[in-house]
Design a protein around this motif. Sequence first.
Motif, PDB file in Angstrom:
ATOM      1  N   ALA A 110     -19.838   8.224   2.261  1.00 49.17           N
ATOM      2  CA  ALA A 110     -18.972   8.510   1.115  1.00 49.17           C
ATOM      3  C   ALA A 110     -19.751   8.734  -0.172  1.00 49.17           C
ATOM      4  CB  ALA A 110     -17.973   7.369   0.924  1.00 49.17           C
ATOM      5  N   ILE A 111     -20.997   8.249  -0.246  1.00 48.70           N
ATOM      6  CA  ILE A 111     -21.763   8.406  -1.480  1.00 48.70           C
ATOM      7  C   ILE A 111     -22.853   9.469  -1.368  1.00 48.70           C
ATOM      8  CG2 ILE A 111     -21.294   6.070  -2.286  1.00 48.70           C
ATOM      9  CD1 ILE A 111     -23.996   5.209  -1.316  1.00 48.70           C
ATOM     10  N   LEU A 112     -22.921  10.166  -0.230  1.00 53.17           N
ATOM     11  CA  LEU A 112     -23.874  11.269  -0.125  1.00 53.17           C
ATOM     12  C   LEU A 112     -23.387  12.453  -0.951  1.00 53.17           C
ATOM     13  CD1 LEU A 112     -24.891  11.342   3.662  1.00 53.17           C
ATOM     14  CD2 LEU A 112     -26.121  10.305   1.754  1.00 53.17           C
ATOM     15  N   GLU A 113     -24.322  13.140  -1.576  1.00 53.69           N
ATOM     16  CA  GLU A 113     -23.975  14.332  -2.356  1.00 53.69           C
ATOM     17  C   GLU A 113     -23.585  15.463  -1.413  1.00 53.69           C
ATOM     18  OE1 GLU A 113     -25.885  17.014  -5.999  1.00 53.69           O
ATOM     19  OE2 GLU A 113     -27.162  15.691  -4.803  1.00 53.69           O
ATOM     20  N   VAL A 114     -22.576  16.217  -1.776  1.00 54.32           N
ATOM     21  CA  VAL A 114     -22.102  17.340  -0.963  1.00 54.32           C
ATOM     22  C   VAL A 114     -22.426  18.633  -1.704  1.00 54.32           C
ATOM     23  CG1 VAL A 114     -20.117  18.424   0.147  1.00 54.32           C
ATOM     24  CG2 VAL A 114     -20.247  15.918  -0.008  1.00 54.32           C
ATOM     25  N   LYS A 115     -23.236  19.483  -1.074  1.00 55.29           N
ATOM     26  CA  LYS A 115     -23.659  20.745  -1.688  1.00 55.29           C
ATOM     27  C   LYS A 115     -23.834  21.786  -0.592  1.00 55.29           C
ATOM     28  CE  LYS A 115     -27.041  20.630  -4.636  1.00 55.29           C
ATOM     29  NZ  LYS A 115     -28.340  20.296  -5.288  1.00 55.29           N
ATOM     30  N   GLY A 116     -23.994  23.019  -1.017  1.00 53.99           N
ATOM     31  CA  GLY A 116     -24.272  24.081  -0.067  1.00 53.99           C
ATOM     32  C   GLY A 116     -25.722  24.043   0.391  1.00 53.99           C
ATOM     33  N   ARG A 117     -25.984  24.700   1.500  1.00 52.27           N
ATOM     34  CA  ARG A 117     -27.339  24.768   2.056  1.00 52.27           C
ATOM     35  C   ARG A 117     -28.210  25.682   1.205  1.00 52.27           C
ATOM     36  NH1 ARG A 117     -29.047  23.992   7.450  1.00 52.27           N
ATOM     37  NH2 ARG A 117     -26.861  23.751   8.066  1.00 52.27           N
ATOM     38  N   ALA A 118     -29.405  25.213   0.837  1.00 51.57           N
ATOM     39  CA  ALA A 118     -30.335  26.020   0.061  1.00 51.57           C
ATOM     40  C   ALA A 118     -31.077  26.993   0.979  1.00 51.57           C
ATOM     41  CB  ALA A 118     -31.334  25.119  -0.663  1.00 51.57           C
ATOM     42  N   PRO A 119     -31.684  28.035   0.434  1.00 50.99           N
ATOM     43  CA  PRO A 119     -32.469  28.954   1.266  1.00 50.99           C
ATOM     44  C   PRO A 119     -33.627  28.234   1.948  1.00 50.99           C
ATOM     45  CG  PRO A 119     -32.079  29.872  -0.916  1.00 50.99           C
ATOM     46  CD  PRO A 119     -31.649  28.440  -0.988  1.00 50.99           C
ATOM     47  N   GLN A 120     -34.081  28.788   3.052  1.00 48.79           N
ATOM     48  CA  GLN A 120     -35.185  28.171   3.793  1.00 48.79           C
ATOM     49  C   GLN A 120     -36.545  28.701   3.332  1.00 48.79           C
ATOM     50  OE1 GLN A 120     -34.695  28.441   8.028  1.00 48.79           O
ATOM     51  NE2 GLN A 120     -35.886  26.603   8.425  1.00 48.79           N
ATOM     52  N   THR A 121     -36.553  29.389   2.222  1.00 47.85           N
ATOM     53  CA  THR A 121     -37.774  29.981   1.689  1.00 47.85           C
ATOM     54  C   THR A 121     -38.886  28.942   1.569  1.00 47.85           C
ATOM     55  OG1 THR A 121     -36.389  31.465   0.370  1.00 47.85           O
ATOM     56  CG2 THR A 121     -38.730  31.313  -0.219  1.00 47.85           C
ATOM     57  N   GLY A 122     -40.048  29.279   2.112  1.00 51.13           N
ATOM     58  CA  GLY A 122     -41.208  28.407   1.988  1.00 51.13           C
ATOM     59  C   GLY A 122     -41.318  27.334   3.049  1.00 51.13           C
ATOM     60  N   ALA A 239     -24.893  17.883  12.084  1.00 46.27           N
ATOM     61  CA  ALA A 239     -23.753  17.376  12.848  1.00 46.27           C
ATOM     62  C   ALA A 239     -22.613  18.377  12.956  1.00 46.27           C
ATOM     63  CB  ALA A 239     -23.250  16.077  12.213  1.00 46.27           C
ATOM     64  N   ALA A 240     -22.576  19.358  12.063  1.00 42.87           N
ATOM     65  CA  ALA A 240     -21.521  20.370  12.127  1.00 42.87           C
ATOM     66  C   ALA A 240     -21.777  21.382  13.228  1.00 42.87           C
ATOM     67  CB  ALA A 240     -21.400  21.090  10.783  1.00 42.87           C
ATOM     68  N   THR A 241     -23.009  21.472  13.707  1.00 38.53           N
ATOM     69  CA  THR A 241     -23.346  22.501  14.700  1.00 38.53           C
ATOM     70  C   THR A 241     -23.792  21.918  16.029  1.00 38.53           C
ATOM     71  OG1 THR A 241     -25.638  22.622  13.922  1.00 38.53           O
ATOM     72  CG2 THR A 241     -24.054  24.100  12.885  1.00 38.53           C
ATOM     73  N   TRP A 242     -24.155  20.614  16.054  1.00 38.65           N
ATOM     74  CA  TRP A 242     -24.613  20.025  17.320  1.00 38.65           C
ATOM     75  C   TRP A 242     -24.386  18.523  17.304  1.00 38.65           C
ATOM     76  CZ3 TRP A 242     -27.848  16.359  19.379  1.00 38.65           C
ATOM     77  CH2 TRP A 242     -28.141  16.457  20.760  1.00 38.65           C
ATOM     78  N   LEU A 243     -23.855  18.020  18.414  1.00 35.45           N
ATOM     79  CA  LEU A 243     -23.729  16.587  18.653  1.00 35.45           C
ATOM     80  C   LEU A 243     -24.204  16.292  20.070  1.00 35.45           C
ATOM     81  CD1 LEU A 243     -20.202  15.911  17.098  1.00 35.45           C
ATOM     82  CD2 LEU A 243     -22.400  15.080  16.205  1.00 35.45           C
ATOM     83  N   ALA A 271     -19.043  20.940   5.618  1.00 31.29           N
ATOM     84  CA  ALA A 271     -18.754  20.975   7.050  1.00 31.29           C
ATOM     85  C   ALA A 271     -19.455  19.839   7.776  1.00 31.29           C
ATOM     86  CB  ALA A 271     -19.187  22.322   7.633  1.00 31.29           C
ATOM     87  N   GLU A 272     -20.670  19.548   7.360  1.00 32.31           N
ATOM     88  CA  GLU A 272     -21.431  18.458   7.977  1.00 32.31           C
ATOM     89  C   GLU A 272     -20.772  17.108   7.688  1.00 32.31           C
ATOM     90  OE1 GLU A 272     -26.002  16.651   7.675  1.00 32.31           O
ATOM     91  OE2 GLU A 272     -25.311  18.220   6.308  1.00 32.31           O
ATOM     92  N   ARG A 273     -20.390  16.895   6.435  1.00 31.58           N
ATOM     93  CA  ARG A 273     -19.717  15.644   6.077  1.00 31.58           C
ATOM     94  C   ARG A 273     -18.448  15.453   6.897  1.00 31.58           C
ATOM     95  NH1 ARG A 273     -16.653  16.272   0.770  1.00 31.58           N
ATOM     96  NH2 ARG A 273     -15.538  17.588   2.278  1.00 31.58           N
ATOM     97  N   ASP A 274     -17.663  16.515   7.033  1.00 33.79           N
ATOM     98  CA  ASP A 274     -16.409  16.408   7.765  1.00 33.79           C
ATOM     99  C   ASP A 274     -16.651  16.104   9.241  1.00 33.79           C
ATOM    100  OD1 ASP A 274     -15.201  16.978   5.370  1.00 33.79           O
ATOM    101  OD2 ASP A 274     -14.720  19.065   5.882  1.00 33.79           O
TER     102      ASP A 274
END
Length: 366
Positions: A110-122, A239-243, A271-274
């Motif tokens: 419940a206290i984790l920050e929820v944000k979009g995925r950043a680019p994988q650059t680098g 967790a949203a793509t594999w369990l 999606a991961e949080r959910d």
Amino acid sequence: MEARRRPRRAHAASPVHATRARHGVALALAGALALAGPLGLVGCAPLETDAGSAAGPAAARSPSPAASAPDTARPTPAADESPATSSPTPAPAASSSGASDTPTALAALAILEVKGRAPQTGYDRDLFAYRSVDLDRNGCDTRNDILRRDLVDQEVRPDGCVVESGTLLDPYSGIAIAFRRGQATSADVQIDHVVALADAWQKGAQRWDAATRESFGNDPLNLLAVDGPSNQRKGAGDAATWLPPNRAFRCAYVARQVAVKHAYGLWVTAAERDAIARVLATCPDEPLPDAHASPTTDPAWTAPDDAATHEPTPAATTEAPAPADDVTVYYASCTQARAAGAAPLHRGDPGYRSGLDRDGDGIACE
């Protein structure tokens, strides 16, 4: 005739005046002490940190050279503090029944920050220095540290480090796997980063220094000995793509992901949080895991006595092949896949192909 002036006579203060003066001084001193007292307490008392308010990665502390195996230190929420050897301490939260002070995974989520995925650059896996450093200074590499923690019936070399053979009660598949060290068989048991390195990179690790990445890459909290093919299928998924296929282990699995992300200040996508919340809804009192206890001792999911044991075969390869692309449905571009309402495409989905998965994480057209 001018009246004679009487000389003005200085007179001593009366007892009443003296008493009033003393009372005034006493009141002034009492007021000063009343102000100084709270200030002194504020200056001396330890300040408590809000576990959910860290703006940067919570993983900036580098491990202490004195840490004992496998006590790899995890960072705390300050990017410029000195090394520490303590384990992460997510904010305590009572279980849903209110009967325990043990932090629960659901409360930490419940206290984790929820944000979009950043680019994988680098991104480069080598930036996390997995196995290339001996952070706990015990003379053994990280892989063998985890094998000794997670395997049973072990045969270990006289050096006390290298595991020659043993049995893994695999948490991902729920089966027993006979491990035997060798060029053709070692990959039957792999060490999984529960929070994948690429996933961490896209959710906060880009901002870390080298020491923090090395700590994360070799942290026993984030490492599990698992079935090799299962690890390959997971890839860099969250967790949203594999369990894990073994449903009995899913609560412990997502709880470990939450613990790692909380300890290092990584965020989650919506999606991961959910997805994690759905799993934890079936086990709301699931505690955050102990990094140094073998997860294979959990009776809730360990393989039964009559479970089939998978023996390594000489033909085993170092990596399990990736699932073949499904060519029965073809999208020329991600734009076309999105227009068809099929995006994102996961490896194994109709229309998924590696050409659309530019970062190779098993998810195309994100």
